[in-house]
Write a protein that holds these residues in place. Structure first.
Motif, short mmCIF file in Angstrom:
data_model
loop_
_atom_site.label_atom_id
_atom_site.label_comp_id
_atom_site.label_asym_id
_atom_site.label_seq_id
_atom_site.Cartn_x
_atom_site.Cartn_y
_atom_site.Cartn_z
N VAL A 168 -3.63 -0.26 -8.90
CA VAL A 168 -4.44 -0.98 -9.43
C VAL A 168 -3.70 -2.54 -9.84
CG1 VAL A 168 -5.37 -1.57 -11.75
CG2 VAL A 168 -6.06 0.62 -10.69
N GLY A 169 -2.41 -2.23 -10.36
CA GLY A 169 -1.59 -3.43 -10.73
C GLY A 169 -1.29 -4.19 -9.29
N LEU A 170 -0.85 -3.58 -8.09
CA LEU A 170 -0.27 -3.98 -7.12
C LEU A 170 -1.63 -4.93 -6.50
CD1 LEU A 170 1.79 -4.87 -5.25
CD2 LEU A 170 1.18 -2.72 -3.85
N THR A 171 -2.71 -4.12 -6.28
CA THR A 171 -3.92 -4.68 -5.90
C THR A 171 -4.56 -5.96 -6.61
OG1 THR A 171 -4.65 -2.53 -4.97
CG2 THR A 171 -6.52 -4.32 -4.99
N ALA A 172 -4.52 -5.85 -7.81
CA ALA A 172 -4.75 -6.98 -8.53
C ALA A 172 -3.87 -8.26 -8.84
CB ALA A 172 -4.89 -6.50 -10.36
N PHE A 173 -2.56 -8.01 -8.42
CA PHE A 173 -1.63 -9.20 -7.95
C PHE A 173 -2.24 -9.63 -6.85
CE2 PHE A 173 2.15 -10.76 -6.14
CZ PHE A 173 2.60 -11.59 -6.97
N ILE A 174 -2.07 -9.16 -5.69
CA ILE A 174 -2.56 -9.54 -4.36
C ILE A 174 -4.13 -10.37 -4.43
CG2 ILE A 174 -3.40 -8.80 -2.05
CD1 ILE A 174 -1.22 -6.59 -2.37
N SER B 207 -3.22 8.12 1.97
CA SER B 207 -3.32 8.52 0.99
C SER B 207 -1.55 8.47 0.53
CB SER B 207 -3.32 10.13 0.84
OG SER B 207 -4.62 10.44 0.98
N SER B 208 -1.00 7.24 0.85
CA SER B 208 0.33 7.03 0.59
C SER B 208 0.23 6.64 -0.88
CB SER B 208 1.12 5.65 1.25
OG SER B 208 -0.21 4.57 1.36
N PHE B 209 1.21 6.57 -1.76
CA PHE B 209 1.37 6.42 -3.26
C PHE B 209 0.24 7.13 -3.84
CE2 PHE B 209 2.90 2.72 -1.32
CZ PHE B 209 4.30 2.38 -1.76
N SER B 210 -0.12 8.44 -3.30
CA SER B 210 -0.91 9.17 -4.24
C SER B 210 -0.42 9.68 -5.59
CB SER B 210 -1.33 10.61 -3.27
OG SER B 210 -2.36 11.35 -3.71
N GLY B 211 -1.71 9.42 -6.25
CA GLY B 211 -1.27 9.93 -7.83
C GLY B 211 -0.59 8.59 -8.62
N GLN B 212 -0.57 7.26 -7.89
CA GLN B 212 0.02 6.18 -8.54
C GLN B 212 -1.31 5.35 -8.80
OE1 GLN B 212 3.37 5.85 -9.30
NE2 GLN B 212 3.21 7.99 -8.45
N ARG B 213 -2.16 5.86 -9.55
CA ARG B 213 -3.50 5.15 -9.77
C ARG B 213 -3.16 3.64 -10.39
NH1 ARG B 213 -7.46 7.17 -14.12
NH2 ARG B 213 -9.17 5.51 -14.32
N TRP B 214 -2.21 3.43 -11.25
CA TRP B 214 -2.22 2.32 -12.13
C TRP B 214 -1.20 1.47 -11.33
CZ3 TRP B 214 -6.02 1.15 -14.77
CH2 TRP B 214 -6.76 2.26 -15.46
N VAL C 45 -14.57 11.85 0.74
CA VAL C 45 -13.06 12.09 0.49
C VAL C 45 -12.82 11.29 -0.78
CG1 VAL C 45 -10.96 11.75 1.32
CG2 VAL C 45 -12.87 12.35 2.85
N HIS C 46 -12.18 11.86 -1.77
CA HIS C 46 -11.69 11.40 -2.71
C HIS C 46 -10.20 10.70 -2.30
CE1 HIS C 46 -14.66 13.28 -5.80
NE2 HIS C 46 -15.17 12.47 -4.91
N ASN C 47 -10.01 9.72 -2.27
CA ASN C 47 -8.51 9.18 -1.99
C ASN C 47 -7.55 8.58 -3.34
OD1 ASN C 47 -6.16 8.07 -0.90
ND2 ASN C 47 -7.12 7.01 0.62
N TYR C 48 -6.84 9.45 -3.56
CA TYR C 48 -6.28 9.27 -4.83
C TYR C 48 -4.89 8.16 -4.47
CZ TYR C 48 -8.73 12.90 -7.01
OH TYR C 48 -9.82 13.53 -7.44
N GLY C 49 -4.71 7.78 -3.26
CA GLY C 49 -3.68 6.90 -3.11
C GLY C 49 -4.21 5.53 -2.33
N ALA C 50 -3.33 5.08 -1.53
CA ALA C 50 -3.80 3.84 -0.70
C ALA C 50 -3.85 4.58 0.83
CB ALA C 50 -2.46 2.87 -0.42
N LEU D 299 -13.04 5.75 -11.60
CA LEU D 299 -12.95 7.13 -11.39
C LEU D 299 -11.73 7.74 -11.09
CD1 LEU D 299 -15.69 6.88 -8.25
CD2 LEU D 299 -16.05 7.63 -10.66
N GLY D 300 -10.77 6.93 -11.14
CA GLY D 300 -9.17 7.56 -10.83
C GLY D 300 -8.95 7.60 -9.25
N TYR D 301 -9.92 7.43 -8.38
CA TYR D 301 -9.65 7.60 -6.94
C TYR D 301 -10.62 6.76 -6.34
CZ TYR D 301 -13.87 10.67 -7.68
OH TYR D 301 -15.11 11.06 -8.20
N VAL D 302 -10.45 6.58 -4.83
CA VAL D 302 -11.47 5.83 -4.16
C VAL D 302 -12.32 6.57 -3.40
CG1 VAL D 302 -11.67 4.14 -2.41
CG2 VAL D 302 -9.98 3.70 -4.29
N VAL D 303 -13.57 6.32 -3.32
CA VAL D 303 -14.41 7.19 -2.40
C VAL D 303 -14.45 6.68 -1.05
CG1 VAL D 303 -17.05 7.93 -2.16
CG2 VAL D 303 -15.94 7.53 -4.43
#
Length: 177
Positions: A74-80, A64-71, A56-61, A119-123
């Motif tokens: 990334v920013g929120l995860t990096a902050f945490i 699939s929440s926040f799908s398509g909100q890649r950056w 599955v390619h998950n483009y969100g969290a 990749l732009g998504y999570v496997v």
């Protein structure tokens, strides 16, 4: 010693996460429209009746929440991750359970950030057969969830006694001095 062992475990789990994602990508077809998220290949039993492997390619969290909100993700995860790293490096958390929780969260967060940036998504690949509505997940997700559960246990039962500044009796910090 605890920090070193937990950091090594985190590194091994990060490596395992990336290997399992690579293996999944090399053994299942790439999802194509109309199967944007699910592979066209049939799922394979890992633990028959319990867990199956798919791609599955998950483009969100989560879910699939926040799908398509890649950056944003990334920013929120990096902050945490930076906040968790700060807590560990400054040794604000010293109890082994808290350190383990932090290292698991770091390992899983890094595993998913690597995918999102590269990749732009999570496997994702693991799916519970007995719970069809449950989302597909990966090793990094297991690390993050396990780390969060351990962090909650640590905070509820061990933080006050071992790591809180001043402690319940003013002696929590004496072990670090």
């Amino acid at each position: 010693m605890t920090y070193t062992l937990c950091a090594l475990l985190g590194a091994v789990l990060l490596g395992l996460d990336q290997w399992v994602k690579w293996w999944t990508a090399s053994h299942f077809a790439t999802p194509v429209p109309p199967h944007i998220y699910w592979t066209a290949d049939p799922a394979k039993d890992l633990l028959p009746g319990l867990v199956e492997l798919t791609r599955v390619h998950n483009y969100g969290a989560a879910w699939s929440s926040f799908s398509g909100q890649r950056w944003l993700l990334v920013g929120l995860t990096a902050f945490i991750l930076l906040a968790v790293l700060f807590v560990l490096v400054r040794r604000i958390v010293r109890h082994p359970l808290g350190v383990l929780a932090g290292c698991l969260i770091l390992s899983g967060g890094l595993g998913n950030i690597i995918d999102r940036v590269r990749l732009g998504y999570v496997v994702d690949m693991f799916h519970f057969q007995f719970w069809p509505a449950y989302p597909v997940f990966n090793v990094a997700d297991i690390c993050v969830v396990s780390g969060a559960v351990l962090a909650a246990i640590y905070y509820l039962w061990f933080y006050e006694k071992h790591d809180k500044r001043g402690g319940a009796h003013g002696d929590a910090d004496t072990a670090a001095q």
